[in-house]
Design a protein around this motif. Structure first.
Motif, PDB file in Angstrom:
ATOM      1  N   GLY B  28       1.089  -1.127   0.081  1.00  0.00           N
ATOM      2  CA  GLY B  28      -0.214   0.033  -0.038  1.00  0.00           C
ATOM      3  C   GLY B  28       0.786   1.649  -0.153  1.00  0.00           C
ATOM      4  N   ALA B  29       2.103   1.279   0.644  1.00  0.00           N
ATOM      5  CA  ALA B  29       3.297   2.084   0.567  1.00  0.00           C
ATOM      6  C   ALA B  29       4.141   2.131  -0.916  1.00  0.00           C
ATOM      7  CB  ALA B  29       3.854   2.288   2.106  1.00  0.00           C
ATOM      8  N   SER B  30       3.855   1.826  -2.280  1.00  0.00           N
ATOM      9  CA  SER B  30       3.999   1.959  -2.592  1.00  0.00           C
ATOM     10  C   SER B  30       3.894   3.314  -3.706  1.00  0.00           C
ATOM     11  CB  SER B  30       4.059   0.242  -4.105  1.00  0.00           C
ATOM     12  OG  SER B  30       4.377   1.073  -5.686  1.00  0.00           O
ATOM     13  N   ALA B  31       5.237   3.712  -4.541  1.00  0.00           N
ATOM     14  CA  ALA B  31       5.007   4.559  -5.288  1.00  0.00           C
ATOM     15  C   ALA B  31       4.531   4.414  -6.678  1.00  0.00           C
ATOM     16  CB  ALA B  31       6.591   5.299  -5.381  1.00  0.00           C
ATOM     17  N   GLY B  32       4.117   3.153  -6.847  1.00  0.00           N
ATOM     18  CA  GLY B  32       4.545   3.191  -8.064  1.00  0.00           C
ATOM     19  C   GLY B  32       2.099   3.296  -8.235  1.00  0.00           C
ATOM     20  N   PRO B  33       2.322   3.073  -9.512  1.00  0.00           N
ATOM     21  CA  PRO B  33       0.742   2.957 -10.082  1.00  0.00           C
ATOM     22  C   PRO B  33      -0.038   1.546  -9.864  1.00  0.00           C
ATOM     23  CG  PRO B  33       1.818   2.486 -12.046  1.00  0.00           C
ATOM     24  CD  PRO B  33       2.865   2.437 -11.036  1.00  0.00           C
ATOM     25  N   ASN B  34       0.761   0.598  -9.385  1.00  0.00           N
ATOM     26  CA  ASN B  34       0.169  -0.702  -9.941  1.00  0.00           C
ATOM     27  C   ASN B  34       0.823  -1.962  -8.649  1.00  0.00           C
ATOM     28  OD1 ASN B  34      -0.616  -1.167 -12.737  1.00  0.00           O
ATOM     29  ND2 ASN B  34       1.465  -1.770 -12.922  1.00  0.00           N
ATOM     30  N   ALA B  36       1.740  -4.251  -6.472  1.00  0.00           N
ATOM     31  CA  ALA B  36       3.143  -4.863  -6.538  1.00  0.00           C
ATOM     32  C   ALA B  36       3.678  -5.042  -5.037  1.00  0.00           C
ATOM     33  CB  ALA B  36       3.711  -4.679  -7.590  1.00  0.00           C
ATOM     34  N   PHE B  37       4.249  -6.168  -5.026  1.00  0.00           N
ATOM     35  CA  PHE B  37       5.832  -6.652  -3.801  1.00  0.00           C
ATOM     36  C   PHE B  37       7.000  -6.896  -4.485  1.00  0.00           C
ATOM     37  CE2 PHE B  37       7.202  -8.554  -0.335  1.00  0.00           C
ATOM     38  CZ  PHE B  37       7.667  -7.335   0.426  1.00  0.00           C
ATOM     39  N   PRO B  38       7.874  -6.434  -3.793  1.00  0.00           N
ATOM     40  CA  PRO B  38       8.107  -5.257  -3.451  1.00  0.00           C
ATOM     41  C   PRO B  38       7.806  -4.334  -4.204  1.00  0.00           C
ATOM     42  CG  PRO B  38      10.200  -6.575  -4.463  1.00  0.00           C
ATOM     43  CD  PRO B  38       9.150  -7.496  -4.596  1.00  0.00           C
ATOM     44  N   PRO B  39       7.234  -3.273  -2.754  1.00  0.00           N
ATOM     45  CA  PRO B  39       6.630  -2.072  -3.463  1.00  0.00           C
ATOM     46  C   PRO B  39       7.770  -1.398  -4.340  1.00  0.00           C
ATOM     47  CG  PRO B  39       7.465  -1.503  -1.223  1.00  0.00           C
ATOM     48  CD  PRO B  39       7.717  -3.342  -2.376  1.00  0.00           C
ATOM     49  N   GLU B  40       7.275  -0.449  -5.664  1.00  0.00           N
ATOM     50  CA  GLU B  40       8.106   0.174  -6.765  1.00  0.00           C
ATOM     51  C   GLU B  40       8.385   1.702  -6.038  1.00  0.00           C
ATOM     52  OE1 GLU B  40       5.640   0.568  -9.997  1.00  0.00           O
ATOM     53  OE2 GLU B  40       4.769  -1.721 -10.013  1.00  0.00           O
ATOM     54  N   GLY B  41       8.878   1.807  -4.413  1.00  0.00           N
ATOM     55  CA  GLY B  41       9.412   2.982  -4.588  1.00  0.00           C
ATOM     56  C   GLY B  41       8.168   3.180  -3.078  1.00  0.00           C
ATOM     57  N   LEU B  42       8.606   3.947  -2.860  1.00  0.00           N
ATOM     58  CA  LEU B  42       8.142   4.364  -1.134  1.00  0.00           C
ATOM     59  C   LEU B  42       6.914   5.889  -1.259  1.00  0.00           C
ATOM     60  CD1 LEU B  42       9.622   3.060   1.806  1.00  0.00           C
ATOM     61  CD2 LEU B  42       8.000   2.227   0.517  1.00  0.00           C
ATOM     62  N   SER B  43       5.835   5.866  -0.761  1.00  0.00           N
ATOM     63  CA  SER B  43       4.890   7.035  -0.840  1.00  0.00           C
ATOM     64  C   SER B  43       3.524   6.704  -0.198  1.00  0.00           C
ATOM     65  CB  SER B  43       4.636   7.101  -2.370  1.00  0.00           C
ATOM     66  OG  SER B  43       3.268   7.799  -2.462  1.00  0.00           O
ATOM     67  N   LEU B  44       2.530   7.839   0.739  1.00  0.00           N
ATOM     68  CA  LEU B  44       1.740   7.539   1.226  1.00  0.00           C
ATOM     69  C   LEU B  44       0.697   7.595   0.413  1.00  0.00           C
ATOM     70  CD1 LEU B  44       2.614   8.673   5.138  1.00  0.00           C
ATOM     71  CD2 LEU B  44       2.528   6.060   4.252  1.00  0.00           C
ATOM     72  N   LYS B  45       0.755   8.610  -1.076  1.00  0.00           N
ATOM     73  CA  LYS B  45       0.123   8.659  -1.508  1.00  0.00           C
ATOM     74  C   LYS B  45      -1.641   7.762  -1.869  1.00  0.00           C
ATOM     75  CE  LYS B  45       1.855   7.418  -6.592  1.00  0.00           C
ATOM     76  NZ  LYS B  45       1.862   7.548  -7.425  1.00  0.00           N
ATOM     77  N   TRP B  46      -1.259   6.339  -2.039  1.00  0.00           N
ATOM     78  CA  TRP B  46      -2.311   5.697  -2.088  1.00  0.00           C
ATOM     79  C   TRP B  46      -3.014   5.631  -0.502  1.00  0.00           C
ATOM     80  CZ3 TRP B  46      -3.301   4.830  -6.929  1.00  0.00           C
ATOM     81  CH2 TRP B  46      -2.369   5.260  -7.498  1.00  0.00           C
ATOM     82  N   TYR B  47      -1.978   5.808   0.594  1.00  0.00           N
ATOM     83  CA  TYR B  47      -3.168   5.462   2.193  1.00  0.00           C
ATOM     84  C   TYR B  47      -3.935   7.076   2.034  1.00  0.00           C
ATOM     85  CZ  TYR B  47      -0.152   1.795   3.987  1.00  0.00           C
ATOM     86  OH  TYR B  47       0.247   0.585   4.126  1.00  0.00           O
ATOM     87  N   ALA B  48      -3.661   8.468   1.306  1.00  0.00           N
ATOM     88  CA  ALA B  48      -4.515   9.349   0.988  1.00  0.00           C
ATOM     89  C   ALA B  48      -5.815   9.200  -0.371  1.00  0.00           C
ATOM     90  CB  ALA B  48      -3.408  10.620   0.663  1.00  0.00           C
ATOM     91  N   LYS B  49      -5.400   8.355  -0.911  1.00  0.00           N
ATOM     92  CA  LYS B  49      -6.101   8.644  -1.750  1.00  0.00           C
ATOM     93  C   LYS B  49      -7.399   7.773  -1.708  1.00  0.00           C
ATOM     94  CE  LYS B  49      -6.887   6.920  -6.516  1.00  0.00           C
ATOM     95  NZ  LYS B  49      -8.117   5.613  -7.537  1.00  0.00           N
ATOM     96  N   VAL B  50      -7.262   6.428  -0.681  1.00  0.00           N
ATOM     97  CA  VAL B  50      -8.561   5.376  -0.086  1.00  0.00           C
ATOM     98  C   VAL B  50      -9.389   6.629   0.022  1.00  0.00           C
ATOM     99  CG1 VAL B  50      -9.013   4.325   2.133  1.00  0.00           C
ATOM    100  CG2 VAL B  50      -6.981   3.949   0.282  1.00  0.00           C
TER     101      VAL B  50
END
Lengths: 337, 258
Positions: B28-34, B36-50
């Motif tokens: 969930g903390a991935s920076a990428g658009p899909n 996936a694991f391992p995440p493609e970079g780290l970001s909290l944007k998907w947590y915010a998008k929820v």
């Protein structure tokens, strides 16, 4: 002593189809300490529960202080009950346990406080107000349960096996405590017990029960010295009970001549009443134990085992020895069949 | 050597239990658009998008309402049932216990289908009401079981003592029984809440247009979109459950009752 305070008239108590107590009649005077004594299943607890109102009688009536309470709900009778398990409220501290009933009466806070504190002082628990029941010893829990009932100023205080959960030392302490509290408050007390020593030590009068019926009713001295039936005699420590046939006693094992002709159907002797070391009868010692001031023998005779206590001054007999004994007329208790 | 093996087994068990949770948090903390694991970079944007997805908000409210009110209703029915089963020698008590436990024994798919076929359709019950009934029924076994076990150690003579001190039977229940089973009731509430909130198979049959519980909504979302927000939401829900259990443990020692 004033007149009848609690009156049970033809009280019949049933569990389903089983009759636990058939037509019981009993009068208890005000301020009296009564013991309901008997083996388990004799109906003593059932009778107590009926007086409390926790069990509705099948027939008969219960009067307390001149009033018919047979159909009155348990919470309106003004009767206290100290449960065998104490039944303290585990979520409340000692103070709130005692104050519980007073709070229900919506008394002013100051009166609740003073009566609760006084109640706790009566049973010697001042200073324990903040303790939870689980943090108190068995004896303290017992006294707390007693205080909880006493502060309600009950007309009658019922106690279910009040000493049975305590160790020997506490039992003695609680026994004197109960007598003191009863003298101080003057409350009419009815307690249930299976232990004759407890009943003898504590009660003004003992109601000995068997199979739902009153076997004998009397003062401790009367019951101890003059039991009227074989059941009562056995309960009071007459361990040698034999049927009378002419001038001898007999049982399933055999018979022994007495040398005199009793006019009762049954005779009973305490172990103390059997004379050992001299007498017309012979037996073989099958058990011998030292009991301080005397020795306790079991003598195998023509009547089977006879229990006899011998003074410590007499020479000791070993197991297997032959021993002479006598069943004297002077110590024989005549019983009706 | 033995010591080493013990620790090895313990470690593997913990990885098995906690591993998926860690993977979801990280996915969930991935920076990428899909997803996936391992995440493609780290970001909290998907947590915010929820929080910006409209349908999740609606279904979260529905799930929350079902969990809270369904569990409360189950307790209102279950506490007296547990009391009666404990205190009275009821004829057929065993049968009653089995029937009460039925909703957790019978597979959810069957419960859902049966409710849809024989209650919702013929009786013309709205989807929301049907969901409420289903969730209440599903939680009821927990309510009865857990409250029963906390009532089991409570002796009946305590209530009799209360009655002799002046209580009515009802007062004896509220003043003596209820305070002493408080922990059990709270434990039942938490178990019921979590069960209801995470419920999928029964809800699957009873969801209708515009009325979906959160887990069903998440399934539907995943069929169309495969971005990490679903993992982020899952992680958030897991944290919510953890927080509830943690608070309950702190307040009442929840684990004693389960």
């Amino acid at each position: 002593m004033s007149d009848t305070f609690v009156q049970l008239t033809d009280l019949t108590l049933t569990y389903g189809k089983n009759i636990a107590v058939p037509a019981l009649n009993l009068s208890i005077r005000e301020g009296e300490l009564i013991a309901l004594l008997g083996p388990s299943g004799c109906g003593k607890t059932t009778t107590m529960r009926a007086i409390a109102g926790l069990l509705a009688p099948a027939s008969g009536s219960i009067h307390i202080d001149g009033r018919d309470v047979t159909r009155l709900a348990a919470n309106k009778r003004g009767i206290g009950l100290v449960f065998q398990s104490y039944a303290l409220f585990p979520h409340l501290n000692a103070f709130e346990n005692v104050a519980f009933g007073l709070r229900l009466q919506k008394l002013p806070e100051a009166e609740i406080k003073s009566r609760t504190e006084q109640g706790m002082a009566t049973v010697g628990l001042s200073g324990f107000e903040g303790r939870k029941p689980a943090e108190m010893s068995g004896g303290q829990q017992q006294r707390l349960a007693l205080a909880r009932s006493l502060v309600m100023r009950p007309k009658v205080l019922l106690l279910d096996e009040p000493l049975s959960n305590l160790d020997a030392r506490l039992r003695l302490e609680m026994r004197t405590e109960l007598q003191r509290v009863q003298k101080e408050t003057g409350v009419t007390m009815v307690f249930v017990t299976h232990d004759q020593a407890e009943a003898l030590a504590l009660a003004d009068r003992i109601v000995l029960m068997q199979q739902g019926k009153i076997e004998q009713l009397g003062t401790p001295a009367q019951l101890y010295a003059q039991p009227e039936t074989a059941f009562a005699a056995e309960f009071m420590g007459f361990e040698n009970i034999f049927k009378v046939a002419g001038d001898s006693v007999q049982n399933d094992h055999g018979s022994l001549p007495l040398g005199y002709r009793p006019d009762s159907a049954i005779l009973a002797w305490r172990p103390d009443g059997v004379r050992v070391g001299q007498g017309p009868h012979q037996g073989r010692v099958t058990a011998c134990s030292f009991a301080g001031g005397h020795r306790e023998y079991v003598i195998d005779s023509a009547l089977g085992p006879v229990k006899a206590n011998a003074d410590i001054a007499l020479p000791e007999a070993q197991i297997g020895d032959s021993l002479s004994f006598d069943l004297p007329q002077a110590t024989a208790r005549p019983l009706r069949a | 050597m033995r010591h080493f093996a013990n620790w090895g087994i313990l470690g593997l068990t913990l990885i098995f239990l906690i591993g998926p949770f860690v993977i979801i948090i990280l996915a969930g903390a991935s920076a990428g658009p899909n997803l996936a694991f391992p995440p493609e970079g780290l970001s909290l944007k998907w947590y915010a998008k929820v929080f910006t997805i409209e349908s999740f908000r609606a279904s979260f409210v529905l799930s929350m309402a079902l969990a809270v009110f369904g569990t409360i209703t189950a307790l209102v029915l279950g506490i007296p049932a547990a009391y009666a089963l404990n205190r009275y020698d009821l004829p057929g008590a065993e049968t009653i216990r089995t029937i009460v436990a039925a909703p957790i024994i019978v597979p959810g798919i069957i419960v859902g289908l049966a409710l849809l076929r024989y209650v919702v359709v013929p009786m013309n019950v709205t989807v929301t009401v049907a969901l409420f009934m289903a969730h209440t029924a599903l939680v009821l076994p927990y309510a009865v079981r857990v409250v029963s076990s906390s009532m089991h150690n409570l002796r009946a003579d305590m209530e009799e003592a209360a009655v002799l001190l002046g209580c009515s039977r009802m007062q004896a229940f509220t003043k003596v029984v209820l305070p002493n089973i408080r922990g059990g009731v709270l434990a039942a509430f938490i178990l019921g809440f979590v069960t209801s909130f995470n419920q999928v198979p029964v809800s699957l049959f009873l969801s209708g247009p515009g009325v979906r519980t959160l887990p069903i909504d998440m399934l539907a979302y995943m069929e169309i979109t495969f971005d990490p927000s679903i993992a982020a939401l899952s992680a958030l829900l897991a944290f919510m459950s953890l927080a509830i259990v943690f608070v309950a443990e702190r307040l009442l020692g929840f684990s004693r009752y389960v």
